[in-house]
Write an enzyme that holds these catalytic residues in place. Sequence first.
Site, PDB file in Angstrom:
ATOM      1  N   ASP A  96      -6.410  -7.126  -6.069  1.00  0.00           N
ATOM      2  CA  ASP A  96      -6.160  -8.006  -5.025  1.00  0.00           C
ATOM      3  C   ASP A  96      -7.318  -9.027  -4.560  1.00  0.00           C
ATOM      4  OD1 ASP A  96      -4.844  -8.916  -2.770  1.00  0.00           O
ATOM      5  OD2 ASP A  96      -5.208  -7.049  -1.422  1.00  0.00           O
ATOM      6  N   CYS A 100      -2.768 -14.463  -3.458  1.00  0.00           N
ATOM      7  CA  CYS A 100      -2.640 -14.757  -2.186  1.00  0.00           C
ATOM      8  C   CYS A 100      -2.949 -16.252  -1.884  1.00  0.00           C
ATOM      9  CB  CYS A 100      -3.410 -13.930  -1.169  1.00  0.00           C
ATOM     10  SG  CYS A 100      -5.289 -14.221  -1.342  1.00  0.00           S
ATOM     11  N   ARG A 151       0.873  -1.311   0.109  1.00  0.00           N
ATOM     12  CA  ARG A 151      -0.147  -0.037   0.029  1.00  0.00           C
ATOM     13  C   ARG A 151       0.713   1.309  -0.049  1.00  0.00           C
ATOM     14  NH1 ARG A 151      -3.851  -3.329   3.025  1.00  0.00           N
ATOM     15  NH2 ARG A 151      -2.740  -3.116   5.007  1.00  0.00           N
ATOM     16  N   PHE A 158     -11.761  -5.610  -5.554  1.00  0.00           N
ATOM     17  CA  PHE A 158     -11.696  -6.278  -4.154  1.00  0.00           C
ATOM     18  C   PHE A 158     -11.147  -5.487  -2.975  1.00  0.00           C
ATOM     19  CE2 PHE A 158     -10.492  -8.654  -7.958  1.00  0.00           C
ATOM     20  CZ  PHE A 158     -11.612  -9.668  -8.052  1.00  0.00           C
ATOM     21  N   ASP A 202     -16.214  -3.876  -4.566  1.00  0.00           N
ATOM     22  CA  ASP A 202     -16.401  -5.113  -3.783  1.00  0.00           C
ATOM     23  C   ASP A 202     -17.774  -5.728  -3.827  1.00  0.00           C
ATOM     24  OD1 ASP A 202     -14.074  -6.482  -1.452  1.00  0.00           O
ATOM     25  OD2 ASP A 202     -16.400  -7.242  -1.413  1.00  0.00           O
ATOM     26  N   SER A 203     -17.910  -7.100  -4.023  1.00  0.00           N
ATOM     27  CA  SER A 203     -19.071  -7.805  -3.917  1.00  0.00           C
ATOM     28  C   SER A 203     -19.697  -7.927  -2.528  1.00  0.00           C
ATOM     29  CB  SER A 203     -18.948  -9.085  -4.436  1.00  0.00           C
ATOM     30  OG  SER A 203     -18.224  -9.870  -3.669  1.00  0.00           O
TER      31      SER A 203
END
Length: 392
Positions: A296, A336, A211, A227, A249-250
């Site tokens: 991400d 990830c 970040r 995301f 984002d969902s």
Amino acid sequence: MKQVYLKRGKEDSLLRFHPWVFSGAIQRADDGIEEGEVVRVLTANGDFIAIGHFQIGSIAVRVLSFRDVAIDADFWASRLASALKMRQAIGIADNPNNNTYRLVHGEGDMLPGLVIDVYGKTAVMQAHSVGMHVCRIDIAEQLMKVMDSRLENVYYKSETTLPYKADLGQENGFIYGGSDDNTAIENGLMFYVDWLRGQKTGFFVDQRENRSLLERFAKGKRVLNMFCYTGGFSFYAMRGGAKLVHSVDSSAKAIELTNRNVQLNFPGDQRHQAFCEDAFKYLEQAGDQYDLIILDPPAFAKHRGALHNALKGYTRLNMKAFQKIQSGGILFTFSCSQVVSKDHFRNAVFTAAAQAGRKVRILHQLHQPADHPINIYHPEGEYLKGLVLYVE
């Protein structure tokens, strides 16, 4: 203490200090061993080689020590003190500008199955093995002693991380304290931590350095944070001078938390908008207005059987971003998924670039930060990988 006996020749990985004993390596075990119990591991000749937590599954023992020691209060205190000392050595603990960090990172801190993240005066503790769950009260007690005045609360959050077949009936809650103050500071920026209902321990501590890197690229940019979860990349981009920032984002809860975090740092700032939308759908409909995009996503592969589909997913996602990003734009893209290697991920991104017909250069190759250390004898601990790309 009950004992587990290895098949002949199956001690080689333990002689190299790998912290797992696989079920296929075991010849026999004493009767009545319960999941989570501390056991001694012996070679076929009866020689001691390790001590650890027994569990049901492909990983049968998670090694706590390669010395025949008591797993008691002194053991937990020593390991926790060692973890703190390392964070102090790298300047991440006791930093007034940053009270958020990972104190214990499983095998990376020789405490397999245990994660502890620190958010100000609260530590969020998470067990990924039944053994660590069984020891949670003893660990929390020594944690409070080792951390001294740094901590006032220990929140235990393991409902979703413990093996469901163990049927432990675990509920999240405070072991010590009970503070309602869920704000923390990362590199001078404030954010709310949802350790009650949030993913992992409530925040993605592992992206802190990435970040910060993004902040350096953000000035004057039109940023899309896919995301977004709690909006970490978004408010760093805003501090970096981004022209506009869109967070996607969902999860409606994630969008709510992102908006709260942006408002906490930049009240009334009109540069930010958040959208509750599926990532692929949003990218499909998005124009070419963005010149800095962050991808991400959550882990696309939880196990090796899902690797093929995961790589297809990473390729598809990155291809959409390559198609939409403006010429001269910068793409931060991550995986990830532990089972996705750096080479796997890079090949998926390269394939996406080729399919999109874009010229792409690598600016940075990214990984997990120093407070998420990798045990040199356990390379599987390297899970986060990322690329920063310049797209013509």
